[in-house]
Design an enzyme around this catalytic site. Structure first.
Site, mmCIF file in Angstrom:
data_model
loop_
_atom_site.group_PDB
_atom_site.id
_atom_site.type_symbol
_atom_site.label_atom_id
_atom_site.label_comp_id
_atom_site.label_asym_id
_atom_site.label_seq_id
_atom_site.Cartn_x
_atom_site.Cartn_y
_atom_site.Cartn_z
ATOM 1 N N ASP A 141 -9.340 5.648 -0.058
ATOM 2 C CA ASP A 141 -9.194 4.796 1.119
ATOM 3 C C ASP A 141 -10.564 4.236 1.496
ATOM 4 O OD1 ASP A 141 -6.845 4.646 3.592
ATOM 5 O OD2 ASP A 141 -8.893 4.034 4.066
ATOM 6 N N CYS B 180 -0.353 -9.710 -1.237
ATOM 7 C CA CYS B 180 -0.458 -8.288 -0.882
ATOM 8 C C CYS B 180 -1.732 -7.661 -1.474
ATOM 9 C CB CYS B 180 0.788 -7.564 -1.397
ATOM 10 S SG CYS B 180 0.669 -5.780 -1.310
ATOM 11 N N HIS C 163 6.223 -3.349 -5.724
ATOM 12 C CA HIS C 163 6.001 -3.760 -4.327
ATOM 13 C C HIS C 163 7.250 -3.477 -3.501
ATOM 14 C CE1 HIS C 163 4.328 -6.166 -0.984
ATOM 15 N NE2 HIS C 163 5.603 -6.470 -0.775
ATOM 16 N N CYS D 25 -1.038 -5.067 -4.179
ATOM 17 C CA CYS D 25 -0.638 -5.703 -5.444
ATOM 18 C C CYS D 25 -1.869 -6.292 -6.142
ATOM 19 C CB CYS D 25 0.410 -6.788 -5.194
ATOM 20 S SG CYS D 25 2.071 -6.134 -4.904
ATOM 21 N N HIS E 57 -0.541 8.626 2.186
ATOM 22 C CA HIS E 57 -1.912 9.075 2.414
ATOM 23 C C HIS E 57 -2.032 10.529 1.936
ATOM 24 C CE1 HIS E 57 -3.146 5.743 5.211
ATOM 25 N NE2 HIS E 57 -1.837 5.659 5.345
ATOM 26 N N HIS F 32 2.855 -2.597 1.925
ATOM 27 C CA HIS F 32 3.174 -2.171 0.557
ATOM 28 C C HIS F 32 3.183 -0.645 0.668
ATOM 29 C CE1 HIS F 32 2.465 -2.583 -4.071
ATOM 30 N NE2 HIS F 32 2.672 -1.279 -3.812
ATOM 31 N N GLY G 209 2.320 2.941 12.738
ATOM 32 C CA GLY G 209 0.919 2.843 12.346
ATOM 33 C C GLY G 209 0.682 2.211 10.984
ATOM 34 N N HIS H 78 2.894 3.224 0.764
ATOM 35 C CA HIS H 78 1.850 4.108 0.234
ATOM 36 C C HIS H 78 1.911 5.441 0.955
ATOM 37 C CE1 HIS H 78 0.294 1.652 3.537
ATOM 38 N NE2 HIS H 78 -0.431 2.712 3.894
ATOM 39 N N ASN I 94 3.059 6.278 7.041
ATOM 40 C CA ASN I 94 3.257 5.440 8.221
ATOM 41 C C ASN I 94 4.358 4.436 7.904
ATOM 42 O OD1 ASN I 94 1.105 6.776 9.438
ATOM 43 N ND2 ASN I 94 -0.390 5.316 8.638
#
Ligand code: AMP
Ligand code: ZN
Length: 113
Positions: free
Chosen positions: A31, A5, A47, A8, A103, A99, A94, A101, A88
């Site tokens: 990003d 990952c 994770h 990770c 935005h 993992h 999308g 997250h 997402n």
């Protein structure tokens, strides 16, 4: 797969990233392909593949991830007026990196939902 990952690997320091903030639960990085003037990713150290895999006992991680946005907003002028939070979920939603997250987007959000 935690070994492969990319998030990770970023958390373990095996892949470089532009880190904005780190605490015992999460990291925040820039990003690599920003969709706004400020585009950050809030990533839990644990994770968890997506929102779908969250267990009730992991709800505190979600809460901490959302609340850290207040700290981020203080540190980025473009977010003073407000910001957008996006999650997402799954390929249909999308999600590309499996993992979980969040935005954090601010400044020039035109074109984003
Ligand atoms: P999502 O579509 O929600 O899975 O979002 C994944 C995000 O991770 C995208 O916005 C990518 O630009 C970003 N991304 C992919 N690889 C990296 C990386 N190595 N460092 C920073 N951001 C990345
Ligand atoms: Zn991971």
């Amino acid at each position: 797969m935690e070994k492969e990952c990319v998030f990770c690997k970023i958390i373990r320091g095996e892949v470089p990233s532009e880190k904005v903030l780190e605490n015992e639960d999460l990291i925040v990085i820039k990003d690599i392909n920003p969709k706004a003037d400020v585009h950050l990713l809030i990533i839990p150290k644990k994770h968890i593949p997506s929102l779908r895999e969250f267990k009730p006992e992991e709800a505190d991680i979600l809460g901490k991830m959302l609340l850290v946005s207040k700290e981020l907003a203080k540190n980025f002028d473009q977010a003073k007026d407000g910001y957008k939070i996006a999650i997402n979920v799954g390929r249909g939603g999308g999600q590309v990196i499996d993992h979980f997250h969040i935005h954090f987007l601010a400044g020039n959000l035109t074109g984003l939902p």
